[in-house]
Design a protein around this motif. Structure first.
Motif, short mmCIF file in Angstrom:
data_model
loop_
_atom_site.label_atom_id
_atom_site.label_comp_id
_atom_site.label_asym_id
_atom_site.label_seq_id
_atom_site.Cartn_x
_atom_site.Cartn_y
_atom_site.Cartn_z
N VAL A 127 0.86 -1.12 -0.01
CA VAL A 127 0.00 0.11 -0.10
C VAL A 127 0.95 1.06 0.07
N SER A 128 0.60 2.23 -0.72
CA SER A 128 1.07 3.55 -0.74
C SER A 128 0.20 4.63 -1.26
N GLY A 129 0.61 5.85 -0.76
CA GLY A 129 -0.14 6.90 -1.04
C GLY A 129 0.73 8.18 -1.39
N MET A 130 -0.09 9.05 -2.30
CA MET A 130 0.69 10.21 -2.66
C MET A 130 -0.18 11.47 -2.32
N ARG A 131 0.21 12.35 -1.76
CA ARG A 131 -0.68 13.66 -1.71
C ARG A 131 -0.84 14.37 -2.74
N PRO A 132 -2.09 14.69 -3.07
CA PRO A 132 -2.21 15.28 -4.44
C PRO A 132 -1.54 16.82 -4.76
N PHE A 143 -2.58 1.80 -4.60
CA PHE A 143 -2.00 3.03 -4.74
C PHE A 143 -3.21 4.02 -4.68
N PHE A 144 -3.12 4.88 -3.82
CA PHE A 144 -4.13 5.97 -3.59
C PHE A 144 -3.66 7.50 -3.33
N VAL A 145 -4.62 8.24 -3.91
CA VAL A 145 -4.67 9.69 -3.66
C VAL A 145 -4.71 10.07 -2.17
N TRP A 169 -7.12 13.12 2.11
CA TRP A 169 -7.25 13.72 3.46
C TRP A 169 -6.02 14.14 4.04
N HIS A 170 -5.01 13.52 3.69
CA HIS A 170 -3.42 13.66 4.22
C HIS A 170 -3.19 15.22 3.72
N SER A 171 -3.69 15.56 2.63
CA SER A 171 -3.45 16.99 2.25
C SER A 171 -3.88 18.00 3.07
N GLY A 226 -1.70 14.10 14.51
CA GLY A 226 -2.29 12.75 14.16
C GLY A 226 -1.92 11.97 12.85
N TYR A 227 -1.42 12.75 12.07
CA TYR A 227 -0.92 12.39 10.65
C TYR A 227 -0.47 11.03 10.46
N PRO A 228 0.61 10.71 11.56
CA PRO A 228 1.14 9.29 11.40
C PRO A 228 0.04 8.03 11.57
N LEU A 279 -3.25 8.54 10.82
CA LEU A 279 -4.03 8.23 9.56
C LEU A 279 -3.11 7.39 8.54
N MET A 280 -1.99 7.72 8.56
CA MET A 280 -1.13 6.96 7.55
C MET A 280 -0.87 5.30 7.97
N ALA A 281 -1.00 5.08 9.31
CA ALA A 281 -0.86 3.71 9.95
C ALA A 281 -2.26 3.08 9.42
N ALA A 282 -3.50 4.05 9.56
CA ALA A 282 -4.81 3.33 9.18
C ALA A 282 -4.72 3.10 7.65
N ASP A 283 -4.28 3.85 6.83
CA ASP A 283 -4.06 3.71 5.47
C ASP A 283 -3.71 2.27 5.18
N ILE A 284 -2.55 2.08 5.72
CA ILE A 284 -1.85 1.02 5.36
C ILE A 284 -2.23 -0.58 6.21
N ILE A 285 -2.73 -0.43 7.44
CA ILE A 285 -3.14 -1.69 7.91
C ILE A 285 -4.50 -2.12 7.45
N ARG A 294 4.05 -4.82 3.00
CA ARG A 294 5.13 -4.04 2.42
C ARG A 294 4.74 -2.66 2.31
N VAL A 295 5.60 -1.65 2.47
CA VAL A 295 5.36 -0.23 2.08
C VAL A 295 6.44 0.39 1.44
N PRO A 296 6.20 0.83 0.22
CA PRO A 296 7.37 1.46 -0.43
C PRO A 296 7.69 2.77 0.03
N ASP A 338 12.93 9.13 4.26
CA ASP A 338 12.35 10.24 5.23
C ASP A 338 11.04 9.62 5.81
N GLN A 339 10.50 8.72 5.24
CA GLN A 339 9.20 8.44 5.61
C GLN A 339 9.40 7.09 6.76
N LEU A 340 10.46 6.56 7.00
CA LEU A 340 10.79 5.57 7.73
C LEU A 340 10.14 5.57 9.34
N1 TRP Z 1 2.92 10.42 3.98
C1 TRP Z 1 3.08 10.10 2.66
C2 TRP Z 1 3.68 11.56 1.85
O1 TRP Z 1 3.43 12.54 2.65
C3 TRP Z 1 1.67 10.01 1.90
C4 TRP Z 1 0.96 8.88 2.65
C5 TRP Z 1 -0.09 8.66 3.28
C6 TRP Z 1 1.22 7.46 2.47
N2 TRP Z 1 -0.52 7.59 3.61
C7 TRP Z 1 0.30 6.67 3.16
C8 TRP Z 1 2.45 6.82 1.98
C9 TRP Z 1 0.56 5.28 3.47
C10 TRP Z 1 2.74 5.42 2.15
C11 TRP Z 1 1.53 4.71 2.87
O2 TRP Z 1 4.23 11.51 0.85
#
Ligand code: TRP
Ligand code: SF4
Length: 326
Positions: A6-11, A38-40, A43-45, A129-131, A133-139, A145-147, A151-153
């Motif tokens: 799972v991986s995301g990118m901010r729009p 792979f998701f947009v 909400w993170h933005s 709380g950003y991390p 939400l990111m944990a929720a996205d992944i699990i 595996r998360v690419p 910096d995101q480690l």
């Molecule tokens: N934090 C990532 C960034 O700012 C975006 C992101 C959000 C993400 N949720 C994620 C990346 C889950 C990997 C897995 O670019």
């Protein structure tokens, strides 16, 4: 069974070539091997852009056009939008109940970003709380595996800790995802600083060939090479960091000594680079124009992808609620 990624990118809108070589190219590679979601991360933005949301819709569209035109294949991976799968929010809420605030305050990117983005008031609950939400996205998808870049480690480490805590409290539901560490070469922009939208020093995937050539010709070279007759050094030349990516090796083998002997001028040398870049990017740029001509393309793709992602997230949430006894 394939491992789940799972991986995301901010729009952030149109992608520049630094995004491409840093992240997207890697996604395109791993879609062949893994079961990819792979998701947009819209909400993170909001964690940093909450005061100015007018551009988000356009930014999503431009970014997803780049994703697909430059090689992400929706037949091979799921492409979706976070806010169209409300389970992300539900799991974020649940995880927020079990995450100690100290874990979040200790996260190295927290203070750093607050300082770097001083113009914005980031003293919000959501930013802290950003991390989570990111944990929720992944699990939410039971990713294994998360690419991520270096910096995101720290964020991924928090994800693992949160998953472990949930499992400890309620019974094992979530795998602890591991990093799929990717080399992210930091591309230099036109002015020699890191390529970044906010510096105005970027070459975009979707730039025209003419714009690309103009930008490349304006790019800094070896700062010590002032006159055409001065010898240059490719290792300290800003433009040359792009030559390494785009110009074929045989040609580099000619350019490097020619630069050091002042046998080639920077204008000519950068023309070679611009031509190679345009040649390489042309087919994807044409595809992008084609995709963009269909006004429903991105919305349809994200809607379908989000429906498919929901099939997985729905099952995982059912399991999580059962474990919680809620
Ligand atoms: N934090 C990532 C960034 O700012 C975006 C992101 C959000 C993400 N949720 C994620 C990346 C889950 C990997 C897995 O670019
Ligand atoms: Fe850079 Fe090419 Fe100029 Fe040498 S000739 S300094 S490699 S642009």
């Amino acid at each position: 069974m394939k491992q789940r990624v799972v991986s995301g990118m901010r729009p952030t809108g149109r992608l520049h070539i630094g995004h491409f070589h840093g992240v997207l190219e890697n996604w395109i590679r791993i879609q062949e091997e893994f079961d990819c979601f792979f998701f947009v991360a819209d909400w993170h933005s909001l964690t940093t852009e909450y005061a100015d949301t007018a551009g988000i819709r356009d930014n999503i569209r431009e970014m997803v056009l780049d994703w697909v035109a430059f090689g992400l294949d929706p037949a091979k991976c799921l492409v979706f939008r976070q806010s169209l799968v409300p389970h992300h929010a539900e799991l974020n809420l649940i995880l927020s109940m079990i995450t100690p605030v100290s874990w979040l305050e200790r996260c190295p990117t927290y203070k750093e970003m607050q300082e770097n983005l001083e113009a914005k008031d980031l003293s919000t609950f959501g930013f802290l709380g950003y991390p989570v939400l990111m944990a929720a996205d992944i699990i939410l998808y039971k990713a294994t595996r998360v690419p991520v870049g270096q910096d995101q480690l720290p964020h991924l480490e928090i994800t693992r800790e949160i998953a472990r805590r949930f499992n400890h409290l309620y019974g094992r539901v979530f795998p602890e995802p591991e990093a799929l560490l990717t080399e992210t070469p930091k591309l230099l922009g036109l002015d020699g600083r890191k390529m970044s939208k906010s510096y105005g020093n970027s070459i975009y995937l979707s730039d025209t060939a003419e714009d690309t050539t103009k930008k490349v010709l304006s790019m800094m070279t070896d700062p010590a090479r002032i006159r055409r007759t001065d010898p240059g050094e490719p290792d300290v030349c800003v433009a040359f960091n792009l030559h390494r990516i785009y110009v074929p090796q045989e040609k580099l083998d000619e350019i490097v000594p020619a630069c050091r002997n002042a046998a080639i001028g920077c204008v000519e040398c950068k023309r070679v680079l611009a031509a190679c870049m345009n040649e390489r990017l042309a087919p994807c740029r044409a595809k992008r124009v084609e995709l963009a001509a269909n006004p429903g393309f991105v919305d349809d793709l994200l809607r379908d992808g989000s429906q498919k992602a929901s099939l997985t997230s729905d099952a995982v949430m059912a399991e999580a609620r059962a474990a919680l006894k809620i």
